[in-house]
Design a protein around this motif. Structure first.
Motif, PDB file in Angstrom:
ATOM      1  N   LEU A 101      -3.890   6.556   2.467  1.00  0.00           N
ATOM      2  CA  LEU A 101      -5.076   7.222   1.686  1.00  0.00           C
ATOM      3  C   LEU A 101      -4.638   8.610   1.699  1.00  0.00           C
ATOM      4  O   LEU A 101      -4.801   9.375   0.794  1.00  0.00           O
ATOM      5  N   LEU A 102      -3.942   9.152   2.918  1.00  0.00           N
ATOM      6  CA  LEU A 102      -3.532  10.576   2.986  1.00  0.00           C
ATOM      7  C   LEU A 102      -2.650  11.004   2.031  1.00  0.00           C
ATOM      8  O   LEU A 102      -2.654  12.081   1.276  1.00  0.00           O
ATOM      9  N   VAL A 103      -1.755  10.046   1.698  1.00  0.00           N
ATOM     10  CA  VAL A 103      -0.589  10.269   0.917  1.00  0.00           C
ATOM     11  C   VAL A 103      -1.213  10.309  -0.636  1.00  0.00           C
ATOM     12  O   VAL A 103      -0.901  11.210  -1.345  1.00  0.00           O
ATOM     13  N   SER A 150      -1.547  -4.662   5.684  1.00  0.00           N
ATOM     14  CA  SER A 150      -3.006  -3.884   5.404  1.00  0.00           C
ATOM     15  C   SER A 150      -3.195  -3.663   3.760  1.00  0.00           C
ATOM     16  O   SER A 150      -4.280  -4.183   3.338  1.00  0.00           O
ATOM     17  N   ALA A 151      -2.039  -3.075   3.264  1.00  0.00           N
ATOM     18  CA  ALA A 151      -2.241  -3.045   1.652  1.00  0.00           C
ATOM     19  C   ALA A 151      -2.679  -4.276   1.079  1.00  0.00           C
ATOM     20  O   ALA A 151      -3.185  -4.381   0.051  1.00  0.00           O
ATOM     21  N   HIS A 152      -1.769  -5.256   1.386  1.00  0.00           N
ATOM     22  CA  HIS A 152      -1.748  -6.903   0.917  1.00  0.00           C
ATOM     23  C   HIS A 152      -3.263  -7.121   1.093  1.00  0.00           C
ATOM     24  O   HIS A 152      -3.899  -8.054   0.302  1.00  0.00           O
ATOM     25  N   LEU A 153      -3.732  -6.903   2.333  1.00  0.00           N
ATOM     26  CA  LEU A 153      -5.170  -7.236   2.551  1.00  0.00           C
ATOM     27  C   LEU A 153      -6.306  -6.817   1.772  1.00  0.00           C
ATOM     28  O   LEU A 153      -7.215  -7.064   1.220  1.00  0.00           O
ATOM     29  N   THR A 189      -0.304  -2.003  -2.525  1.00  0.00           N
ATOM     30  CA  THR A 189       1.244  -2.170  -1.817  1.00  0.00           C
ATOM     31  C   THR A 189       2.222  -1.058  -2.065  1.00  0.00           C
ATOM     32  O   THR A 189       2.918  -0.541  -1.676  1.00  0.00           O
ATOM     33  N   LEU A 190       2.104  -0.600  -3.484  1.00  0.00           N
ATOM     34  CA  LEU A 190       2.801   0.575  -4.067  1.00  0.00           C
ATOM     35  C   LEU A 190       2.302   1.842  -3.197  1.00  0.00           C
ATOM     36  O   LEU A 190       3.377   2.613  -2.677  1.00  0.00           O
ATOM     37  N   ASP A 191       1.115   1.819  -2.866  1.00  0.00           N
ATOM     38  CA  ASP A 191       0.644   3.150  -2.054  1.00  0.00           C
ATOM     39  C   ASP A 191       1.424   3.087  -0.705  1.00  0.00           C
ATOM     40  O   ASP A 191       1.842   4.198  -0.131  1.00  0.00           O
ATOM     41  N   ALA A 192       1.424   1.924  -0.170  1.00  0.00           N
ATOM     42  CA  ALA A 192       1.885   1.702   1.476  1.00  0.00           C
ATOM     43  C   ALA A 192       3.689   1.915   1.198  1.00  0.00           C
ATOM     44  O   ALA A 192       3.928   2.723   1.978  1.00  0.00           O
ATOM     45  N   LEU A 193       4.367   1.553  -0.023  1.00  0.00           N
ATOM     46  CA  LEU A 193       5.573   1.782   0.144  1.00  0.00           C
ATOM     47  C   LEU A 193       5.664   3.237  -0.140  1.00  0.00           C
ATOM     48  O   LEU A 193       6.830   3.868   0.562  1.00  0.00           O
TER      49      LEU A 193
END
Ligand code: ZN
Length: 463
Positions: free
Chosen positions: A72-74, A99-102, A131-135
């Motif tokens: 979220l920060l990113v 977490s993103a997947h959940l 998932t893209l945000d997490a990556l």
């Protein structure tokens, strides 16, 4: 120096503290709120600062309540650097992707039910992040912290990570600012480990600092002896098997799962547990974490490092099955006795554990063993508090299984350990975070004469 608190303020999740110092803005952790629905809605609220202005995130460890809001920060404009230890970096990767997947699954679930009679007035909220945000977030991990080695963040501003003994790669963070011959030091405890636990080293005490920000999860408690807890675990397992039931252990994927595997490994080796016992680690994330643990023997207490060096794996148990695929997971439901089944989430807020509870809670020969902290409002807490029935997948399930809470495995320091840690640093000022309000109040009393503050959300202090 200015410090403000944007999470884990009067609560145990969502750690996020902002230090403004020497012209830099440094965030210590950026964790997710976890627990009841209301608390989780906090995750979508504004941070309380502008993410675009943050220069660094110093990450204490990879638990979700310390790193889970990084995507979220990113998304909201963070362009700085995230600094963590090598093991934290690897673990944070799987934690954030999981977490993103959940979040994506939950958003899908909401979309499916939007407009139905039970959810009439609810618009289907988007996933908190994808998932893209997490990556994308992983791209910002830049700079690896080694325990005890100072790193320069800006002229006159440095940080040193110290082993916090909480999970693999965990750290307490010391920050020093020097200007005009004066120096100001602050320590953020992160989560502090319980020195009795076998896998990791005891928390290392950072240098003296004028200001301490410390966790107080178990600030009002004295842990049972670890040996007693291991004994208790072994007798629950053997008694349950004698009754013909299964032992279900809701477990956190990081550290607790590996620690339990180690105790089972040791129990079989010492003859305290039957070699015929079946063990299932039913958590894709715990399986990946175990593989990362196997890659970092340098992070362990000397005795465990020795087992690795001898070519053995302290996390191996005979008849153990790692179940990554959900089909394999479902087949465990057919087993009515003789198995130890470990699955997440630890607080039973989601994950595969809920299926195992559905299939075992109603059996009077089964045992459910809670080995970690359960916050208020979670399913784990309701079962521990003696609920006679619970709702799972639209069914009311009667609780007939034996419920055990074994607290000695805590990954957190207890009151005497926290007090000793704080005393060694000799601060003038101590901020208490990451604790429930009653616990913090108890701990504040135990600290005695030290100046203590218990900040509320977004509260700021000039130091
Ligand atoms: Zn933690």
């Amino acid at each position: 120096m200015k410090v403000s608190f944007h999470g884990a303020a009067q609560g145990v999740t969502g750690s996020c503290h902002l230090l403004e110092c020497g012209g830099s803005k440094i965030l210590i952790d950026c964790g997710l709120y976890q627990g009841g629905k209301e608390l989780e809605e906090e995750n979508a609220e504004p941070f309380g600062f502008d993410p675009a202005e943050i220069d660094y995130v110093l990450l204490t460890h990879a638990h979700l309540d310390h790193c889970g809001r990084l995507p979220l920060l990113v998304n909201q404009g963070f362009k700085g650097k995230i600094i963590a230890t090598a093991a934290t970096k690897e673990l944070a990767r799987i934690v954030l992707l999981d977490s993103a997947h959940l979040q994506e699954e939950e958003a899908l679930h909401r979309a499916r039910h939007a407009g139905s009679s039970r959810h009439k007035d609810k618009a289907p909220a988007e996933a908190l992040y994808t998932t893209l945000d997490a990556l994308n977030t992983l791209e910002y991990f830049d700079g690896t912290a080694n325990y005890g080695e100072a790193m320069t963040l800006a002229p006159g501003l440095s940080t040193t990570f110290f082993d916090a003994g909480h999970i693999l790669g965990s750290a307490s963070i010391f920050i020093e600012h020097q200007a005009g011959g004066n120096s100001r030091r602050i320590v953020f405890s992160g989560d502090l480990g319980n020195a009795e636990r076998p896998l990791l080293r005891a928390p290392h005490i950072p240098h003296h600092a004028e200001v301490v920000v410390m966790e107080t999860t178990y600030g009002d408690r004295i842990h049972k002896r670890m040996d007693d807890s291991i004994h208790e675990l072994y007798s629950v397992i053997t008694d349950t098997f004698a009754r013909g039931g299964n032992v279900i252990i809701p477990t956190f994927a990081l550290e607790r799962a590996q620690e339990l595997l180690y105790f089972l490994h040791k129990g079989v080796a010492d003859g305290a547990l039957p070699t015929t016992m079946h063990v299932f680690l039913d958590s894709p994330m715990a399986i990946s974490a175990t593989q990362i643990f196997e890659r970092h023997p340098e992070g362990y207490a000397p005795e465990i490092a020795k087992i690795f060096r001898g070519g053995n794996d302290p996390f191996m148990v005979p008849n153990m099955r790692f179940t990554r695929e959900s089909g394999d997971s479902m087949s465990i439901n057919m087993i009515s006795g003789g198995a130890v089944i470990m699955a997440g989430a630890g607080m039973c807020t989601g994950g595969r554990i809920r299926h195992h509870l559905q299939h075992n809670l109603w059996r009077n020969n089964a045992s459910i063993v809670f080995v970690g902290f359960a916050s208020e409002g979670t399913l784990a807490r309701r079962i521990i508090d003696g609920a006679s029935s619970v709702h799972l997948f639209g069914e009311e399930i009667v609780v007939r299984a034996n419920i055990h809470t074994i607290n000695g495995f805590s990954a957190h320091a207890d009151q005497p350990e926290l007090l000793a840690w704080q005393k060694e640093i000799r601060p003038d000022m101590t901020f208490l975070v990451h604790g429930e309000p009653d616990t913090m109040a108890h701990f504040a009393t135990a600290l005695g004469s030290t100046k203590v503050e218990m900040p509320v959300l977004h509260q700021a202090y000039s130091l």
